[in-house]
Design an enzyme around this catalytic site. Structure first.
Site, short mmCIF file in Angstrom:
data_model
loop_
_atom_site.label_atom_id
_atom_site.label_comp_id
_atom_site.label_asym_id
_atom_site.label_seq_id
_atom_site.Cartn_x
_atom_site.Cartn_y
_atom_site.Cartn_z
N SER A 307 23.97 40.45 33.07
CA SER A 307 25.44 39.96 33.36
C SER A 307 26.79 40.32 32.44
CB SER A 307 25.44 38.39 33.85
OG SER A 307 26.72 37.90 34.11
N SER A 359 39.93 41.26 35.91
CA SER A 359 41.38 40.86 36.09
C SER A 359 42.30 40.23 35.15
CB SER A 359 41.50 39.64 37.25
OG SER A 359 40.89 38.60 37.23
N HIS A 387 39.17 43.03 42.51
CA HIS A 387 40.50 43.27 41.99
C HIS A 387 40.73 44.81 42.20
CE1 HIS A 387 41.66 39.39 40.65
NE2 HIS A 387 40.52 39.29 40.48
N THR A 432 36.96 41.10 48.09
CA THR A 432 37.80 39.95 48.85
C THR A 432 38.81 40.58 49.74
OG1 THR A 432 39.32 38.14 48.29
CG2 THR A 432 39.80 40.06 47.22
N LYS A 435 42.90 39.32 48.35
CA LYS A 435 44.12 39.62 47.41
C LYS A 435 45.00 41.05 47.88
CE LYS A 435 41.12 37.84 43.66
NZ LYS A 435 41.66 36.39 43.93
N THR A 464 28.25 26.93 57.22
CA THR A 464 29.63 26.74 57.28
C THR A 464 30.28 27.32 58.38
OG1 THR A 464 31.40 26.73 55.57
CG2 THR A 464 30.01 28.80 55.70
N THR A 465 31.27 26.79 58.73
CA THR A 465 32.20 27.40 59.84
C THR A 465 32.50 28.75 59.56
OG1 THR A 465 32.72 25.10 60.52
CG2 THR A 465 34.17 26.98 61.46
N THR A 550 39.99 30.48 30.93
CA THR A 550 39.97 31.69 31.65
C THR A 550 40.12 33.04 30.57
OG1 THR A 550 41.18 30.58 33.51
CG2 THR A 550 41.34 32.95 33.80
N1 PLP Z 1 35.47 38.01 41.77
C1 PLP Z 1 36.53 37.81 41.04
C2 PLP Z 1 36.42 39.11 39.75
C3 PLP Z 1 37.71 37.29 41.16
O1 PLP Z 1 38.68 37.17 40.23
C4 PLP Z 1 37.78 36.22 42.12
C5 PLP Z 1 38.85 35.67 42.58
O2 PLP Z 1 39.86 35.42 41.82
C6 PLP Z 1 36.68 36.15 42.96
C7 PLP Z 1 35.59 36.82 42.93
C8 PLP Z 1 36.52 35.24 44.05
O3 PLP Z 1 37.35 36.06 45.36
P1 PLP Z 1 38.11 35.01 46.38
O4 PLP Z 1 39.36 34.55 45.85
O5 PLP Z 1 38.12 35.75 47.79
O6 PLP Z 1 37.23 33.67 46.57
#
Ligand code: PLP
Length: 707
Positions: A307, A359, A387, A432, A435, A464-465, A550
């Site tokens: 990772s 990001s 992103h 995603t 975004k 989950t729904t 962060t």
């Molecule tokens: N992966 C990365 C690199 C992210 O920056 C984010 C959210 O900011 C996610 C996954 C999670 O995505 P989501 O906002 O669709 O839950």
């Protein structure tokens, strides 16, 4: 009024007061706290302030002590007697409310206790030091405080369930309140406590939002609605039609009544986007990453994860939840990754999990080289393109597509994989819909059996729904639109370049990177928050402060996101405001970081990073021109038409006269459908432009839909 004008004097020195409208302060001051009945919501907030909290607690304790000290005096006793109160060992409720001194004293005692409890930052210490101000006063000989203290020890049952449940009734019960307060205290201490701004992005005024006050408007410079697709007229039109037909919610999990044609259609669309066999949609990409990695790692025998150190929390959690072994390699460091891969036999199942665009720093993962290592050591690759989807590549499939731009452009909208392309070599891609696509939801794409296995085993998918059909329809409309229109992401890159160049010209430090992310380095948590507050308060510019955890301590920043919808005038405003705030707060510029030896690659001579979007790629969109205030926003007619066609089977055709030409049809539908919904002014004329879509050039016009 007087109170508020005196508060206003502290607006420049207090980030809370400074960032909060006077009307909000007024509302907070006149509303009783739901948790503490003796204080207002404003006082409750003040009590949790590290500066105001202790001062308030001390002041109210002094007031209680004052009442206690006079309670025993002869003249006060005389007043009591004149009112028919003869306090002995017990004092009745009626006695207390009859006496102005007693009731004021009890109110002060209650407030003191409430303030001590509300002062979360110091709650654990306060409770130890000041067990109960009412009890203290009682000990000083005041009969009324004795009664108040007794009342405190046997609390009247309040209707507020959270408070009564959290309050221990026996001394040996676990002190939950103390635990919560201590956890919050840690956050305050390391300055990672999060303050959320109240920001209401306006669909008809992108990128403008109103704050807590509907009348106060600010420019948003940090949203991840990277292209403004959250208010694209064709997306909204599709959502409205789906909502009217299928209602608000999905009605259940995918297994029970929540698996609709809209969901299946979106999954097919996403599989085609990434040229994979299948895709699976989740409620977010956080859930997609967590569910996929935790399921995979717990199922694959002896699986080891590799990772990247800068991976997103969703991947970290997924890996953790899998219980599999993990190796963390240094961010984007191929040597370190290889050294770690080497330690395991080739037959050991391995997954390399990484991102395309990181990001918070804007770096891009070495995707091709990681694929080479994966092949060499028998690993699978898991790429998070969160992103990047919608923003890179000729169809918006992400960086993996971008790296083989020409072959993907040639292949057009085919769902077939392009052999040996970078995208084909990636085993699992997540993205995603929340975004660049402006909706909500996440997904994973890969081989048919891999997707079927996750569908069959991942609790985060099964229990989950499912997402509402209208949301799913909007997301799919957005994906289709961006697949057929490169103009938004090309113009975004133009604006990003402008902003980066203009910051550099003013010596304002931007963490260097080849992507669309513009991280302005500040390098101190308090200063970053102060800069963000100042930008908002004094310039109407909202850029969120990004602090630990962060980003690393000392690398705190303002993460600016520039969209194709920010106008030239708004860009001017951002540059001037940032320059002013840097000067006023004396924030380090690039030259200062150089003298200090550099920070986060700023001031280290690594500033000139080649952007991943080449000029030639940008030019495939024709001439991308930054908008000016008052310009009409263009909707691509071809892409809009493809979106409508894609939903015809479920939502029916748009009603148009047979005699209308294709172009007229598109124009009419955009005008009567989507524009109505966003309440923007109707376009007066169709603007003809150079071809905007290099893949399908059959209709090459755009339509102006809103100012
Ligand atoms: N992966 C990365 C690199 C992210 O920056 C984010 C959210 O900011 C996610 C996954 C999670 O995505 P989501 O906002 O669709 O839950």
């Amino acid at each position: 009024m007087e109170k508020f004008s005196s508060l206003a004097r502290f607006k420049s020195s207090c980030p809370f007061l400074g960032g909060t409208k006077t009307s909000t302060l007024r509302a907070l001051s006149s509303t009783i706290s739901p948790r503490f009945s003796s204080i207002s919501q404003l006082t409750e907030r003040a009590a949790s302030c590290p500066i105001m909290g202790p001062a308030l607690v001390m002041r109210s304790t002094q007031m209680v002590a004052g009442y206690a000290s006079v309670a025993g005096q002869a003249d006060v006793q005389k007043i009591h007697h004149s009112k028919g109160i003869f306090p002995g060992t017990s004092v009745s409720e009626a006695d207390i409310s009859k006496c102005p001194h007693a009731s004021a004293a009890r109110a002060a005692a209650r407030m003191a206790d409430d303030l001590a409890a509300a002062s979360t930052a110091k709650a654990s210490e306060v409770k130890k030091e000041i067990p109960s101000t009412a009890r203290e006063a009682a000990a000083a000989g005041c009969p009324f405080h004795r009664a108040a203290a007794a009342a405190k020890e046997q609390p009247v049952k309040l209707p507020d369930m959270t408070e009564t449940q959290a309050t221990p009734t026996t001394s040996d019960a676990y002190n939950y309140d103390k635990f919560y307060a201590a956890e919050l205290e840690k956050k305050h201490k390391d300055q990672s406590y999060r303050y959320f701004n109240n920001i209401n992005r306006l669909a008809t005024k992108f990128p403008i939002a109103h704050t807590a006050s509907v009348k106060e408007e600010v420019q948003v410079w940090c949203a991840n609605d990277y292209l403004g697709m959250g208010n694209n007229p064709v997306v909204l039109e599709t959502m409205h039609r789906a909502l009217d037909k299928y209602g608000a919610g999905a009605g259940g999990t995918r297994n029970i009544a929540g698996n609709s044609a809209m969901h299946l259609g979106l999954e097919r669309e996403l599989a085609t986007l990434h040229r994979k066999e299948a895709a699976l949609v989740f409620s977010s990409c956080y859930v997609a990453n967590d569910a996929t990695l935790s399921t995979l790692g717990s199922k694959l025998p002896g699986c080891v994860y590799f990772s990247d150190a800068s991976n997103h929390a969703s991947m970290i959690q997924g890996i953790r939840h899998s219980g599999a072994k993990k190796e963390i390699f240094k961010h984007n460091d191929l040597d370190d990754l290889e050294a770690k891969l080497k330690k395991y036999p080739k037959e050991t199942p391995k997954i390399i999990a990484f991102e395309s665009v990181y990001s918070m720093c804007g770096s891009i993962g070495p995707i091709k080289e990681i694929c080479d290592l994966a092949e060499k050591y028998g690993a699978q690759t898991f790429l998070d393109e969160v992103h990047a989807v919608g923003l890179y590549g000729p169809r918006g499939a992400g960086v993996a597509e971008h790296l083989d731009w020409e072959s993907h452009q040639l292949a057009g909208q085919s769902s077939e994989p392009i052999k040996d392309s970078v995208m084909d070599r990636i085993d699992m891609i997540t993205g995603t819909l929340g975004k660049a696509y402006g909706a909500v939801g996440g997904y994973v794409a890969g081989s048919r059996d891999f997707i079927d296995m996750i569908r069959s085993y991942a609790p985060g998918f099964i229990f989950t729904t499912s997402l509402p059909p209208a949301t799913v329809a909007g997301a799919r409309a957005s994906v289709i639109y961006q697949k057929h229109h490169v103009g938004d992401r090309a113009l975004k890159q133009v604006n990003v370049r402008t902003v980066k160049e203009r910051f550099a010209a003013l010596d304002i430090p931007v963490v260097p990177g080849p992507s669309h992310i513009v991280p302005v380095l500040v390098g101190d948590a308090g200063l970053t928050k102060a800069a963000s507050d100042k930008l908002l308060r004094e310039h109407g510019i909202y850029v969120q402060a990004i602090n630990f955890p962060t980003v690393a301590v000392g690398e705190e920043r303002l993460r600016v996101t520039v969209t194709p919808r920010h106008t030239a005038e708004q860009i001017d405003g951002l540059i001037t405001a940032m320059d002013t705030v840097f000067t006023e707060l004396n924030i380090n510029r690039i030259s200062d970081w150089t003298k200090l030896g550099g920070r986060a690659n700023v001031g280290t001579g690594k500033e000139n990073v080649e952007p991943i979007w080449s000029n030639a790629q940008i030019n495939t969109a024709g001439q991308s021109q930054t908008l000016h205030d008052g310009d009409m926003v263009l909707v691509d007619a071809n892409a809009a038409q493809v979106v409508r066609k894609s939903f015809e089977d479920l939502l029916g055709p748009m009603e148009l006269s047979e005699t209308e030409s294709i172009q007229k049809k598109v124009e009419a539908v955009v005008m009567t459908g989507a524009v109505e919904h966003i309440a923007g002014p109707l376009p007066k004329k169709v603007k003809a432009r150079a071809p905007v879509n290099p893949i399908d050039m059959s209709v090459a016009t755009t339509i102006a839909v809103s100012a």
